[in-house]
Write a protein that holds these residues in place. Structure first.
Motif, PDB file in Angstrom:
ATOM      1  N   ARG A 166       0.805  -1.230   0.000  1.00  0.00           N
ATOM      2  CA  ARG A 166       0.000   0.000   0.000  1.00  0.00           C
ATOM      3  C   ARG A 166       0.831   1.270   0.000  1.00  0.00           C
ATOM      4  N   HIS A 167       1.940   1.261   0.734  1.00  0.00           N
ATOM      5  CA  HIS A 167       2.772   2.453   0.851  1.00  0.00           C
ATOM      6  C   HIS A 167       4.216   2.111   0.500  1.00  0.00           C
ATOM      7  N   VAL A 168       4.813   2.911  -0.382  1.00  0.00           N
ATOM      8  CA  VAL A 168       6.191   2.690  -0.804  1.00  0.00           C
ATOM      9  C   VAL A 168       6.966   4.000  -0.691  1.00  0.00           C
ATOM     10  N   GLY A 169       8.086   3.958   0.027  1.00  0.00           N
ATOM     11  CA  GLY A 169       8.963   5.117   0.129  1.00  0.00           C
ATOM     12  C   GLY A 169      10.166   4.939  -0.778  1.00  0.00           C
ATOM     13  N   LEU A 170      10.320   5.818  -1.759  1.00  0.00           N
ATOM     14  CA  LEU A 170      11.449   5.768  -2.694  1.00  0.00           C
ATOM     15  C   LEU A 170      12.152   7.119  -2.781  1.00  0.00           C
ATOM     16  N   PHE A 171      11.922   7.971  -1.817  1.00  0.00           N
ATOM     17  CA  PHE A 171      12.474   9.326  -1.837  1.00  0.00           C
ATOM     18  C   PHE A 171      14.007   9.310  -1.782  1.00  0.00           C
ATOM     19  N   ASP A 172      14.599  10.333  -2.388  1.00  0.00           N
ATOM     20  CA  ASP A 172      16.055  10.534  -2.354  1.00  0.00           C
ATOM     21  C   ASP A 172      16.842   9.315  -2.818  1.00  0.00           C
ATOM     22  N   ASN A 173      16.497   8.840  -4.020  1.00  0.00           N
ATOM     23  CA  ASN A 173      17.253   7.799  -4.687  1.00  0.00           C
ATOM     24  C   ASN A 173      17.760   8.338  -6.030  1.00  0.00           C
ATOM     25  N   ARG A 174      17.995   7.458  -6.987  1.00  0.00           N
ATOM     26  CA  ARG A 174      18.515   7.877  -8.291  1.00  0.00           C
ATOM     27  C   ARG A 174      17.581   7.460  -9.420  1.00  0.00           C
ATOM     28  N   LEU A 175      16.320   7.351  -9.113  1.00  0.00           N
ATOM     29  CA  LEU A 175      15.333   6.927 -10.103  1.00  0.00           C
ATOM     30  C   LEU A 175      15.103   8.029 -11.129  1.00  0.00           C
ATOM     31  N   THR A 176      15.124   7.667 -12.395  1.00  0.00           N
ATOM     32  CA  THR A 176      14.880   8.637 -13.455  1.00  0.00           C
ATOM     33  C   THR A 176      13.490   8.483 -14.074  1.00  0.00           C
ATOM     34  N   ARG A 177      12.763   7.460 -13.657  1.00  0.00           N
ATOM     35  CA  ARG A 177      11.400   7.273 -14.145  1.00  0.00           C
ATOM     36  C   ARG A 177      10.581   6.499 -13.114  1.00  0.00           C
ATOM     37  N   TYR A 178       9.292   6.556 -13.262  1.00  0.00           N
ATOM     38  CA  TYR A 178       8.401   5.834 -12.361  1.00  0.00           C
ATOM     39  C   TYR A 178       8.603   4.335 -12.557  1.00  0.00           C
ATOM     40  N   PRO A 179       8.895   3.579 -11.490  1.00  0.00           N
ATOM     41  CA  PRO A 179       9.152   2.139 -11.631  1.00  0.00           C
ATOM     42  C   PRO A 179       7.969   1.387 -12.242  1.00  0.00           C
ATOM     43  N   ALA A 180       8.230   0.705 -13.331  1.00  0.00           N
ATOM     44  CA  ALA A 180       7.159   0.008 -14.052  1.00  0.00           C
ATOM     45  C   ALA A 180       6.507  -1.080 -13.215  1.00  0.00           C
ATOM     46  N   CYS A 181       7.279  -1.700 -12.326  1.00  0.00           N
ATOM     47  CA  CYS A 181       6.713  -2.808 -11.541  1.00  0.00           C
ATOM     48  C   CYS A 181       5.591  -2.351 -10.618  1.00  0.00           C
ATOM     49  N   LEU A 182       5.557  -1.064 -10.271  1.00  0.00           N
ATOM     50  CA  LEU A 182       4.521  -0.566  -9.361  1.00  0.00           C
ATOM     51  C   LEU A 182       3.177  -0.413 -10.054  1.00  0.00           C
ATOM     52  N   GLN A 183       3.179  -0.406 -11.373  1.00  0.00           N
ATOM     53  CA  GLN A 183       1.935  -0.242 -12.116  1.00  0.00           C
ATOM     54  C   GLN A 183       0.996  -1.427 -11.929  1.00  0.00           C
ATOM     55  N   ARG A 184       1.541  -2.550 -11.518  1.00  0.00           N
ATOM     56  CA  ARG A 184       0.725  -3.763 -11.381  1.00  0.00           C
ATOM     57  C   ARG A 184       0.085  -3.890  -9.996  1.00  0.00           C
ATOM     58  N   LEU A 185       0.395  -2.971  -9.100  1.00  0.00           N
ATOM     59  CA  LEU A 185      -0.064  -3.087  -7.716  1.00  0.00           C
ATOM     60  C   LEU A 185      -1.391  -2.373  -7.520  1.00  0.00           C
ATOM     61  N   LYS A 186      -2.462  -3.130  -7.436  1.00  0.00           N
ATOM     62  CA  LYS A 186      -3.811  -2.575  -7.353  1.00  0.00           C
ATOM     63  C   LYS A 186      -4.132  -2.001  -5.973  1.00  0.00           C
ATOM     64  N   SER A 187      -3.428  -2.445  -4.937  1.00  0.00           N
ATOM     65  CA  SER A 187      -3.706  -1.969  -3.578  1.00  0.00           C
ATOM     66  C   SER A 187      -2.896  -0.735  -3.210  1.00  0.00           C
ATOM     67  N   LEU A 188      -2.016  -0.304  -4.106  1.00  0.00           N
ATOM     68  CA  LEU A 188      -1.118   0.808  -3.815  1.00  0.00           C
ATOM     69  C   LEU A 188      -1.887   2.099  -3.571  1.00  0.00           C
ATOM     70  N   GLU A 189      -1.558   2.769  -2.458  1.00  0.00           N
ATOM     71  CA  GLU A 189      -2.220   4.022  -2.097  1.00  0.00           C
ATOM     72  C   GLU A 189      -1.286   5.228  -2.209  1.00  0.00           C
ATOM     73  N   ARG A 190      -0.021   5.018  -1.900  1.00  0.00           N
ATOM     74  CA  ARG A 190       0.894   6.151  -1.927  1.00  0.00           C
ATOM     75  C   ARG A 190       2.314   5.718  -2.247  1.00  0.00           C
ATOM     76  N   VAL A 191       2.995   6.522  -3.083  1.00  0.00           N
ATOM     77  CA  VAL A 191       4.407   6.321  -3.393  1.00  0.00           C
ATOM     78  C   VAL A 191       5.105   7.664  -3.234  1.00  0.00           C
ATOM     79  N   ASN A 192       6.169   7.690  -2.447  1.00  0.00           N
ATOM     80  CA  ASN A 192       6.936   8.926  -2.249  1.00  0.00           C
ATOM     81  C   ASN A 192       8.180   8.868  -3.121  1.00  0.00           C
ATOM     82  N   LEU A 193       8.202   9.703  -4.163  1.00  0.00           N
ATOM     83  CA  LEU A 193       9.321   9.753  -5.096  1.00  0.00           C
ATOM     84  C   LEU A 193      10.092  11.068  -4.997  1.00  0.00           C
TER      85      LEU A 193
END
Length: 251
Positions: free
Chosen positions: A149-176
């Motif tokens: 439901r909640h994923v923290g990805l803040f302060d990393n080196r990601l240059t795009r939204y992670p594709a694997c998260l698109q499949r998660l139907k229960s996801l409520e919040r992602v901090n990028l």
């Protein structure tokens, strides 16, 4: 530093079984928690295997570089907190923690190669914090975490939204926050479900500017209502106060 001498590594504090037992706590909701945070340890002490029936394990704010393979012996864990260490890799055995609900790995030295694909086996995981690491991408297996439901990805080196998260139907919040995102995130992939909410407040609680705007808008609607009597009830429906006997509910 003199030639030929190696940089001194932090020695770390030794934790005995007696010390570990003194760190056992009972949470307000009845969970058994082993709190070994801020102990200056460089490695997870093997003696805590004798306390592996705990529900929560806090190893945060230490100097740990590697999580040992025997972590899978803590089969009852609901929460594993390893934030603010020096973790550079995770063992494959972490995927056997089938009761884990919260995993905090923030503020470490993890890269995409440090994360085993076995993370995708944590079928009950709801909260995953990977902020403040060195991630450029995420393992595709994270897309199998159906309860996440909640994923923290803040302060990393990601240059795009992670594709694997698109499949998660229960996801409520992602901090990028704090990532060098190069492409704008598509609206239909927004992990934060925004819900518009109407709040009713007393006029006395509003600032002078808000009151002025409200009164101006009301006058405009009243003028429109006079010009179009048929639509007046619809236009003013949201502005007409309730009956005098229902004021408390209105507030």
């Amino acid at each position: 530093m003199a030639k030929g001498k190696k940089a001194r590594q932090p020695k770390g504090k030794k934790i005995t079984l007696k010390m570990a037992k003194s760190c056992l706590q009972l949470t307000l909701d009845g969970k058994r928690r082993l709190d070994l945070s801020k102990k200056e340890i460089t490695a997870v002490p093997k003696c805590i295997l004798q306390l592996c029936d705990v529900d929560e394990l806090d190893l945060s704010r230490n100097l740990i570089k590697k999580l040992p393979d025997f972590i899978d012996r803590f089969a009852n864990l609901h929460l594993l907190d390893l934030h603010s260490n020096q973790l550079e890799q995770l063992p494959q055995t972490i995927g056997r923690l089938q009761n884990l609900l919260t995993l905090n790995l923030s503020h470490n030295r993890l890269t995409a190669a440090s994360l085993p694909s076995e993370l995708g086996l944590l079928g009950k995981l709801q909260n995953l914090n990977l902020g403040l690491n060195q991630l450029e991408t995420l393992p595709a297996s994270i897309g199998a975490l159906r309860e996440l439901r909640h994923v923290g990805l803040f302060d990393n080196r990601l240059t795009r939204y992670p594709a694997c998260l698109q499949r998660l139907k229960s996801l409520e919040r992602v901090n990028l926050d704090g990532n060098p995102i190069l492409t704008e995130q598509p609206a239909d992939l927004d992990p934060i479900r925004r819900v518009e909410t109407l709040h009713l407040v007393k006029e006395s609680s509003l600032c002078a500017d808000c009151v002025s705007k409200f009164q101006t808008e009301r006058r405009r609607l009243e003028e429109m209502a006079k010009a179009e009597p048929v639509k007046s009830k619809l236009l003013l429906a949201g502005l007409i106060p309730p009956r005098s006997d229902d004021q408390e509910t209105w507030r």
